[in-house]
Scaffold this motif. Sequence first.
Motif, PDB file in Angstrom:
ATOM      1  N   GLY A 653       0.803  -1.223   0.000  1.00  0.00           N
ATOM      2  CA  GLY A 653       0.000   0.000   0.000  1.00  0.00           C
ATOM      3  C   GLY A 653       0.831   1.265   0.000  1.00  0.00           C
ATOM      4  N   ASP A 654       2.129   1.131   0.119  1.00  0.00           N
ATOM      5  CA  ASP A 654       3.000   2.297   0.119  1.00  0.00           C
ATOM      6  C   ASP A 654       2.917   2.981  -1.249  1.00  0.00           C
ATOM      7  OD1 ASP A 654       4.891   4.082   1.097  1.00  0.00           O
ATOM      8  OD2 ASP A 654       6.535   2.960   0.188  1.00  0.00           O
ATOM      9  N   THR A 775      -3.225   7.084   3.995  1.00  0.00           N
ATOM     10  CA  THR A 775      -1.925   6.529   4.388  1.00  0.00           C
ATOM     11  C   THR A 775      -1.675   5.223   3.647  1.00  0.00           C
ATOM     12  OG1 THR A 775      -2.823   5.160   6.139  1.00  0.00           O
ATOM     13  CG2 THR A 775      -2.342   7.442   6.703  1.00  0.00           C
ATOM     14  N   PRO A 776      -0.432   4.767   3.630  1.00  0.00           N
ATOM     15  CA  PRO A 776      -0.169   3.457   3.022  1.00  0.00           C
ATOM     16  C   PRO A 776      -1.025   2.358   3.656  1.00  0.00           C
ATOM     17  CG  PRO A 776       1.889   4.621   3.343  1.00  0.00           C
ATOM     18  CD  PRO A 776       0.820   5.464   3.980  1.00  0.00           C
ATOM     19  N   GLU A 777      -1.240   2.436   4.958  1.00  0.00           N
ATOM     20  CA  GLU A 777      -2.066   1.404   5.586  1.00  0.00           C
ATOM     21  C   GLU A 777      -3.516   1.478   5.097  1.00  0.00           C
ATOM     22  OE1 GLU A 777      -1.717   0.870   9.823  1.00  0.00           O
ATOM     23  OE2 GLU A 777      -3.336  -0.602   9.858  1.00  0.00           O
TER      24      GLU A 777
ATOM     25  N   ARG B 186       6.369   6.620   8.947  1.00  0.00           N
ATOM     26  CA  ARG B 186       5.209   7.428   8.556  1.00  0.00           C
ATOM     27  C   ARG B 186       5.645   8.704   7.852  1.00  0.00           C
ATOM     28  NH1 ARG B 186       0.030   6.776  10.516  1.00  0.00           N
ATOM     29  NH2 ARG B 186      -0.325   8.460   9.051  1.00  0.00           N
ATOM     30  N   TYR B 265      -0.953  -4.561  10.317  1.00  0.00           N
ATOM     31  CA  TYR B 265      -0.160  -3.985   9.238  1.00  0.00           C
ATOM     32  C   TYR B 265       1.334  -4.168   9.514  1.00  0.00           C
ATOM     33  CZ  TYR B 265       1.159  -0.627   5.578  1.00  0.00           C
ATOM     34  OH  TYR B 265       1.679  -0.030   4.453  1.00  0.00           O
TER      35      TYR B 265
END
Lengths: 793, 290
Positions: A653-654, A775-777, B186, B265
């Motif tokens: 997902g990045d 976000t990537p998540e 992040r 995750y």
Amino acid sequence: MTVVHKTVMESGTAIGQALARKEDDRLLRGGGLYVDDACALRQFAMAVARCPFPHARIRHLDVRAAAALPGVVHILTGTEVQCLTNPITVLRPVPGAPMLPYYALAQEYALHEGHAVVSIVAQSRAVAEDAIELLEIDYEPLPHVTDMTRVLDPDAPVLHPQIMTSNLMASKTDYSGNPRAKLAEAALVDYDRFFVNRVAPLSMEPRGVLASWRSGARELDFRSSTQVPHLVRKQLAEALRLDEGAIRVVASDVGGAYGMKLGLFPEELLAAVHAMHLGHPVKWIEDRMEYFRASTHGRESFHDMTIGTDDQGRILAIINEYTNDIGAWNSPFGSSQLSSVTFTGPYHVPDAQVCRHVVLSNKTPIGAYRGYGQPEVNFAREVLLDRVARKLDISPLDIRRRNLLRPEDLPWRTPSGAVYDNGDYLRPLEMLAGATDYEAHFDRPRRPRADGRIVGIGLSSFVERTGYASARFLARRGSHFGAHESVTLRANRSGGIDLYTGVSTCGQGNETAFAQICAAVTGVHYDAIRVHAGDTAQSPLNTGAFASRTLIAAAGALKQAGDAFRDKTLRIAAMVLQISPEDLSIAKGLVHSVREPDRTITLVDVFNRAITGQGIPEGLEPGLETTAHFEPPEASFSFGSAAAVVAVDPETGDFDIERFVFVHDCGVAVNPLLVEGQVRGALVQGLGAALSEELRYDRETGQLINGSMMDYFALTCSDVPKIELMHTEIPSDVTTFGVRGVGEVGTIPPAAAVANALCDALRDYGVAFSALPLTPETVWRALQNVRNKGETP
Amino acid sequence: MKASDFLYHRPESVPQVLGLLRDYAGGARILAGGQSLMPMMNLRLWRPAALIDIGRIPDLERLEQKGDVTILGPRFPYWRIENDRVIAERLPLLARMVRKVGDRQVRNRGTIGGSLVQADPTGEMPLGTLILGATIHAESIRGRRAIPVEQYFLGSYATAIEPDEMLVAVEYPRHPAYFSFAEVNRRHNDFAVVSVAVAGDRAADGTWHNLRIGLGGVDETPVLALAAMRRGEGTLLQAPDIAQMGILAAEHIDPPDDFRASADYRRHLTRVHLTRVLGSMLASAGFREE
């Protein structure tokens, strides 16, 4: 872009030049004067004790141990504040909402984590913080509500039960045409609920104040980091029950404001009360832990957006019902209102309806923040429009082409009554399509590259309301300020102009822009114009630096004051040179004959004559000083389109933003450097809110869980993608010099552009996004949901 | 955000430090670069009665080479780990990982000893030191002892160093021939969501030995992925080996669930990035993934 230093300015050529900013010399050398740079003799420091609970009754409060600590000089509690002050007023009340009695310290009930409960003044900040630890405060925690979708539930605690029966502050509907009937005719109707994150405006300089009371003179000298010194003075007078004449507010350099520093805050009022009691200067400088809990937040809302189109993707109707969660109190300025003004965006939508609900919750108050409702609604509309396009198998570019307002549609009245001025909304979109090679890009299959990433492109079109359409418009909405700006030009003996403005210097470049326009109008050299900004004792009464409105109004004031200044200068020169004023011009520090350039008189000479009254035409008043107040007749709308190109790793997902292209029109650019600076700065804030920023409250404890710079993910310079800017420059036909505002525009399109690019990259998976940040998540979860349903390509 | 009261000492020698540590009986903290300590104090999360500033004690920034062994003094700064040629040759994994530490300002002041005493579970230097199998030397009035790094990290921000002890040296054995590292943040150089480091030697027959696999951000301390290490030891690290190692590593962690990332995750990222990092270590040894 060329930066021109110390250009010799010819009359009329200063507008449009990329002059280096007047402010930068001092700011880059560390010579700025922020609140904490100002020190008064024998000043004390203030610190504030804050409620750790989201909702609590203060059962008992004992300050004796704190007061006994050596070095502590004064303590204020809610009881004293109630006796000594009035509640803080709101500059822009929510129409139809009850007035909440917002005292500077909590009165029996604390309504959010960070709510100020006691303030302590001591010989140093460290001692004041030691004293806070000695306070005995017996809190009774009460049920709280922080989830904005739950605040109107029957079992939700009501924050202000003495005044209200629920947490609903106000609702307002605007509409035009018959959107319900149009939706019934539509070939496609799409709907979703979009969540917009609560974010921090994050000025580099936190809030701060240095308050000094000269008891003999009965004068309060109040240095504050504010974007509205004259309005802070008004609110201070109201809260302290003083005449405005007794108060001087000075905002020297302001290290970023972004809408957050729009009015009087509780801590500032407390510093003033302490200073008046002690007869000593009191300084309060907010630290970042306080900042995240007590400076106003921005944005939080959810939008129920519905779009109906015909089978060609032409929009038939838009309906947007949305809820703004403004936290526990009115902010000094009031919550965002522009979602209702720009919800139809740059599109031709005669039939549309918007309904706004304003609700309360046990969180820090929400205030104005760059964009003020526009980024929020733009995200909802632009993401939903892309979904409509995909469902109709039309490209996102084409659906925008089909719906953008055409020059001949303008001026265009939106359901809220706002009027878009002239423009060409299609041109930025076409430039963007060309610069990104959009069509070829879009047509390519979405297969992973060699690095495993899938590339996608997303668009986002927008308008930005800049400035206010007249004081009449503001009066109808109950605002306690006008639409005008003012300026005073005063000749000095050195042949230059002292320019006085109440617009404080917040990084926007007002000193540069004002001097450029003044130079263009008067012919006096840019370098000979000194701008004195943000001091209520010097400047004419004005409105302030917000709502992308400064130049919309100030350009007119500068033009009027500059013309009058020039006229009088020429009359004096005409007498001396024996040449008619019409045949004279001003340049290079001289008044000279247009026909015979050798016949000159220096501005030093002319200004000294005026100042002494010696050697000026009979009957002419001595002095050379002009003041003008200018009320803009209309707001102006900036417009444009932006595109993001993203590369997504479908396994994690990045994603990276590989290109971000922004094409817009802010009318005539007085200084292209200032425009670029404003746009880039706002884009970084818009991208931050889109990608990572979010103030998160724990649902169980009601506490802010990431309220520090360590845990709040503001982008660093290493995180900001490369930004490509392009402009069109269509002069506005409703403003002086054709300018449009530019202060907020960059915050508006990024979230939708990125969301749309992600959806495009992952279109074979069929993922959708309706909440920020992205976000990537978030992306990984969206992909997991699709995979779990077995719909993987 | 002002620290509560404390006394400040600036001793001239290590014995003086040890005396002060004994005198304060756990109430004192050693100040080196201050990059973790000062924020904790300004937030009043830590309230030491005294700070013992070791900034003026000579020789604490030493770098010793003894055969294959490399020894760093406690005040050896990040910027030297980042830039020193000896470190680049002898401890290249640390040189690679240190670039993910904080920002330039932090790296100018922060030290290896400070990082290891802080024992941030997401820290790069703790993870690198764990992977490299270092020995931590601690000293007190009572004497000197050597702590194997596997026994050093006891929990989140907790180590085997006793309150009266000072970390006096970090001893790194021979560095494996190959290594690779990845970290997910992040934002730029934020605390690691997950970090993965691997190191090992390759025999002439292509099999891998002395494999070390370390994970950061997935538990109370940096951890070795022991099951995955055992699974890979002596193999050719072929695709099925690597895939299974990723699964094993993800199974054996207990990652936190917070606003940086969910536990799910983090677990997923651990698996994906371990397989990728192993792949890149293979590539560095001249193998290309099929």
